[in-house]
Write a protein that holds these residues in place. Sequence first.
Motif, mmCIF file in Angstrom:
data_model
loop_
_atom_site.group_PDB
_atom_site.id
_atom_site.type_symbol
_atom_site.label_atom_id
_atom_site.label_comp_id
_atom_site.label_asym_id
_atom_site.label_seq_id
_atom_site.Cartn_x
_atom_site.Cartn_y
_atom_site.Cartn_z
ATOM 1 N N PRO A 159 -5.244 -3.956 -0.902
ATOM 2 C CA PRO A 159 -3.944 -3.348 -0.591
ATOM 3 C C PRO A 159 -3.086 -3.052 -1.819
ATOM 4 O O PRO A 159 -2.187 -2.204 -1.747
ATOM 5 C CB PRO A 159 -3.270 -4.396 0.310
ATOM 6 C CG PRO A 159 -4.403 -5.125 0.943
ATOM 7 C CD PRO A 159 -5.452 -5.214 -0.132
ATOM 8 N N ARG A 160 -3.360 -3.733 -2.936
ATOM 9 C CA ARG A 160 -2.557 -3.518 -4.151
ATOM 10 C C ARG A 160 -3.292 -2.647 -5.182
ATOM 11 O O ARG A 160 -2.947 -2.651 -6.364
ATOM 12 C CB ARG A 160 -2.144 -4.854 -4.773
ATOM 13 C CG ARG A 160 -1.242 -5.689 -3.861
ATOM 14 C CD ARG A 160 -0.315 -6.594 -4.634
ATOM 15 N NE ARG A 160 -1.007 -7.492 -5.545
ATOM 16 C CZ ARG A 160 -1.397 -8.731 -5.232
ATOM 17 N NH1 ARG A 160 -1.192 -9.193 -4.007
ATOM 18 N NH2 ARG A 160 -1.997 -9.489 -6.128
ATOM 19 N N VAL A 162 -4.131 1.241 -6.211
ATOM 20 C CA VAL A 162 -3.757 2.645 -6.032
ATOM 21 C C VAL A 162 -4.690 3.494 -6.887
ATOM 22 O O VAL A 162 -4.890 3.206 -8.074
ATOM 23 C CB VAL A 162 -2.293 2.908 -6.445
ATOM 24 C CG1 VAL A 162 -1.961 4.400 -6.340
ATOM 25 C CG2 VAL A 162 -1.338 2.095 -5.573
ATOM 26 N N GLY A 178 -6.458 0.759 -1.758
ATOM 27 C CA GLY A 178 -5.524 0.532 -0.666
ATOM 28 C C GLY A 178 -4.676 1.755 -0.390
ATOM 29 O O GLY A 178 -4.345 2.062 0.759
ATOM 30 N N THR A 179 -4.320 2.467 -1.471
ATOM 31 C CA THR A 179 -3.571 3.723 -1.365
ATOM 32 C C THR A 179 -4.266 4.775 -2.217
ATOM 33 O O THR A 179 -4.403 4.604 -3.429
ATOM 34 C CB THR A 179 -2.114 3.561 -1.856
ATOM 35 O OG1 THR A 179 -1.469 2.535 -1.106
ATOM 36 C CG2 THR A 179 -1.340 4.869 -1.682
ATOM 37 N N ILE A 181 -4.108 8.533 -3.606
ATOM 38 C CA ILE A 181 -3.146 9.611 -3.835
ATOM 39 C C ILE A 181 -3.859 10.856 -4.338
ATOM 40 O O ILE A 181 -4.530 10.827 -5.378
ATOM 41 C CB ILE A 181 -2.066 9.192 -4.850
ATOM 42 C CG1 ILE A 181 -1.269 8.001 -4.311
ATOM 43 C CG2 ILE A 181 -1.134 10.364 -5.164
ATOM 44 C CD1 ILE A 181 -0.221 7.464 -5.283
ATOM 45 N N ASP A 194 -4.528 9.133 1.436
ATOM 46 C CA ASP A 194 -3.414 8.518 2.167
ATOM 47 C C ASP A 194 -2.100 9.224 1.868
ATOM 48 O O ASP A 194 -1.216 9.294 2.716
ATOM 49 C CB ASP A 194 -3.289 7.044 1.776
ATOM 50 C CG ASP A 194 -4.551 6.253 2.070
ATOM 51 O OD1 ASP A 194 -4.977 6.245 3.234
ATOM 52 O OD2 ASP A 194 -5.112 5.668 1.124
ATOM 53 N N VAL A 195 -1.988 9.716 0.646
ATOM 54 C CA VAL A 195 -0.764 10.371 0.181
ATOM 55 C C VAL A 195 -1.151 11.660 -0.531
ATOM 56 O O VAL A 195 -2.090 11.668 -1.331
ATOM 57 C CB VAL A 195 0.021 9.459 -0.803
ATOM 58 C CG1 VAL A 195 1.246 10.178 -1.351
ATOM 59 C CG2 VAL A 195 0.406 8.142 -0.133
ATOM 60 N N HIS A 208 5.056 4.693 -4.141
ATOM 61 C CA HIS A 208 3.824 4.241 -3.490
ATOM 62 C C HIS A 208 3.221 3.030 -4.227
ATOM 63 O O HIS A 208 2.613 2.168 -3.592
ATOM 64 C CB HIS A 208 2.835 5.390 -3.409
ATOM 65 C CG HIS A 208 3.374 6.579 -2.664
ATOM 66 N ND1 HIS A 208 3.569 6.564 -1.296
ATOM 67 C CD2 HIS A 208 3.819 7.795 -3.098
ATOM 68 C CE1 HIS A 208 4.079 7.727 -0.926
ATOM 69 N NE2 HIS A 208 4.234 8.492 -1.988
ATOM 70 N N ALA A 212 2.793 -0.670 -2.580
ATOM 71 C CA ALA A 212 1.523 -1.389 -2.684
ATOM 72 C C ALA A 212 1.724 -2.786 -3.252
ATOM 73 O O ALA A 212 1.109 -3.753 -2.796
ATOM 74 C CB ALA A 212 0.538 -0.602 -3.538
ATOM 75 N N ARG A 215 2.641 -5.603 -0.867
ATOM 76 C CA ARG A 215 1.719 -6.000 0.199
ATOM 77 C C ARG A 215 1.058 -7.349 -0.090
ATOM 78 O O ARG A 215 0.893 -7.713 -1.238
ATOM 79 C CB ARG A 215 0.641 -4.919 0.400
ATOM 80 C CG ARG A 215 1.244 -3.631 0.922
ATOM 81 C CD ARG A 215 0.181 -2.570 1.119
ATOM 82 N NE ARG A 215 0.806 -1.317 1.551
ATOM 83 C CZ ARG A 215 0.551 -0.117 1.039
ATOM 84 N NH1 ARG A 215 -0.337 -0.018 0.072
ATOM 85 N NH2 ARG A 215 1.167 0.941 1.478
#
Length: 215
Positions: A159-160, A162, A178-179, A181, A194-195, A208, A212, A215
């Motif tokens: 989750p942390r 990116v 987790g994210t 972009i 996700d973004v 973002h 992150a 989380r």
Amino acid sequence: MSAAGLLVSDVDSTFLAQEVIELVADHAGVRDRVEEITTAAMRGELDFSQSLRARVALLEGLQESVLAEVRAVLVPTPGVLELVRRAKADGWVVALVSGGFHEVIDELAVSAGIDHVLANRFGIEDGRFTGQVSGPIIDGAAKRRALEEYAATYDVPVPRIVAMGDGANDREMLRAAGTGIAYRAKPALREIADVVLDGESLLEAWPHLQAAAAR
């Protein structure tokens, strides 16, 4: 050693506003041909490894000295150096994983405070390009593996993490983060991100990263 978060970024058309191999191809007079192959690869129409070999083959015989000229004209994407500065200040590890080349991006990465760089290397002998890639090719799978290795090294949970990129060969690492972009990206990446950021500045990614980290 645990980090607050892990930011992994593509380089060409993400960390940099340019495509490194196209800048080199300018000096060989083959930029148009290289651009055509690059565009098809980033759309996912060509296998990345095959496309990279085809592009590098067009550079055979070019003098190694052009690399210094290419390094001199690199343009970081607006906002990206500030994004890295903020991430580092908050305890993040920042890595660049690139289908581009160490010989061009390493110097800038050091000055920007980047922790890790994974990229390809040009084959060079007797001061000239051989037209081959030296060592293993950094493709989408290699980018994902690097992300996973950095996360394990710094004890960063998914989750942390990116990941940022623009092309089809960034899909695997965006899915693993987790994210994920997509920055001014090709459709092949936008559809799984996700973004999606379409503005000029990569500093738009900062909220973002903050989300992150929480989380």
